[in-house]
Design a protein around this motif. Sequence first.
Motif, mmCIF file in Angstrom:
data_model
loop_
_atom_site.group_PDB
_atom_site.id
_atom_site.type_symbol
_atom_site.label_atom_id
_atom_site.label_comp_id
_atom_site.label_asym_id
_atom_site.label_seq_id
_atom_site.Cartn_x
_atom_site.Cartn_y
_atom_site.Cartn_z
ATOM 1 N N ARG A 47 0.829 -1.199 0.000
ATOM 2 C CA ARG A 47 0.000 0.000 0.000
ATOM 3 C C ARG A 47 0.866 1.253 0.000
ATOM 4 N N ASP A 48 1.883 1.271 0.868
ATOM 5 C CA ASP A 48 2.761 2.435 0.945
ATOM 6 C C ASP A 48 3.521 2.632 -0.364
ATOM 7 N N THR A 49 3.966 1.528 -0.960
ATOM 8 C CA THR A 49 4.674 1.612 -2.246
ATOM 9 C C THR A 49 3.740 2.147 -3.326
ATOM 10 N N ALA A 50 2.497 1.666 -3.343
ATOM 11 C CA ALA A 50 1.521 2.133 -4.335
ATOM 12 C C ALA A 50 1.194 3.615 -4.131
ATOM 13 N N GLN A 52 3.195 5.853 -2.856
ATOM 14 C CA GLN A 52 4.363 6.606 -3.312
ATOM 15 C C GLN A 52 4.394 6.655 -4.844
ATOM 16 N N ALA A 53 4.091 5.530 -5.492
ATOM 17 C CA ALA A 53 4.063 5.502 -6.959
ATOM 18 C C ALA A 53 2.979 6.429 -7.495
ATOM 19 N N ASN A 54 1.810 6.429 -6.858
ATOM 20 C CA ASN A 54 0.728 7.319 -7.271
ATOM 21 C C ASN A 54 1.116 8.784 -7.105
ATOM 22 N N ALA A 58 1.415 11.417 -10.066
ATOM 23 C CA ALA A 58 0.643 12.661 -10.013
ATOM 24 C C ALA A 58 1.557 13.863 -10.262
ATOM 25 N N GLN A 59 2.752 13.838 -9.667
ATOM 26 C CA GLN A 59 3.714 14.916 -9.897
ATOM 27 C C GLN A 59 4.133 14.957 -11.359
ATOM 28 N N GLN A 60 4.356 13.779 -11.954
ATOM 29 C CA GLN A 60 4.734 13.728 -13.366
ATOM 30 C C GLN A 60 3.617 14.272 -14.253
ATOM 31 N N LEU A 61 2.378 13.912 -13.929
ATOM 32 C CA LEU A 61 1.248 14.410 -14.711
ATOM 33 C C LEU A 61 1.108 15.926 -14.600
#
Length: 171
Positions: A47-50, A52-54, A58-61
């Motif tokens: 969950r924490d990894t997901a 962080q990936a999200n 979001a920052q990339q988007l």
Amino acid sequence: MTPATMLRLGAALVAGLLLWKGASAVWQLKDDHDRLQRELLAAETQRDTARQANATQAQQLEWLQRFAVDQQQDARALIAKLEAINHAANLQAAKLEAAINETESAKQWAATQLPAAVASVLDNTAGASAAAGAGADRPAVPAGNGLPAAALGTAAQRPAGSGTAADAGGA
């Protein structure tokens, strides 16, 4: 062995069996608890990894959206510059054309009167031949594009006569 002793022995045996079963159930529950704890820890890590990936996505988007807006603004600015350059080039071309056409020889050429015979040949305004009429020296202009049909052959050609290049020794 007396029945009371046997009864005590049986009771002790049943108590031992129940104790062993209870301990076995406790150990099983402890093992299940430990396994579930490990699975919970793994799930929380996922969950924490997901998350962080999200967050990273979001920052990339957001960056891509800002970049796209900047690109669009830059494209509009470049189009505006290109249009301004094209406008300036068109103005320069018009000035150059006017300067070329404003020479003294161009002015004299434009002011030259054409002889009447040449002017009548070049006059292609609507109804000019009808207004002038077809006389002996000027045959009627055929309808259409002004050329006789090729299928007529040489029968549709005017005979060579006065005022032609053949009379002057030309072609």
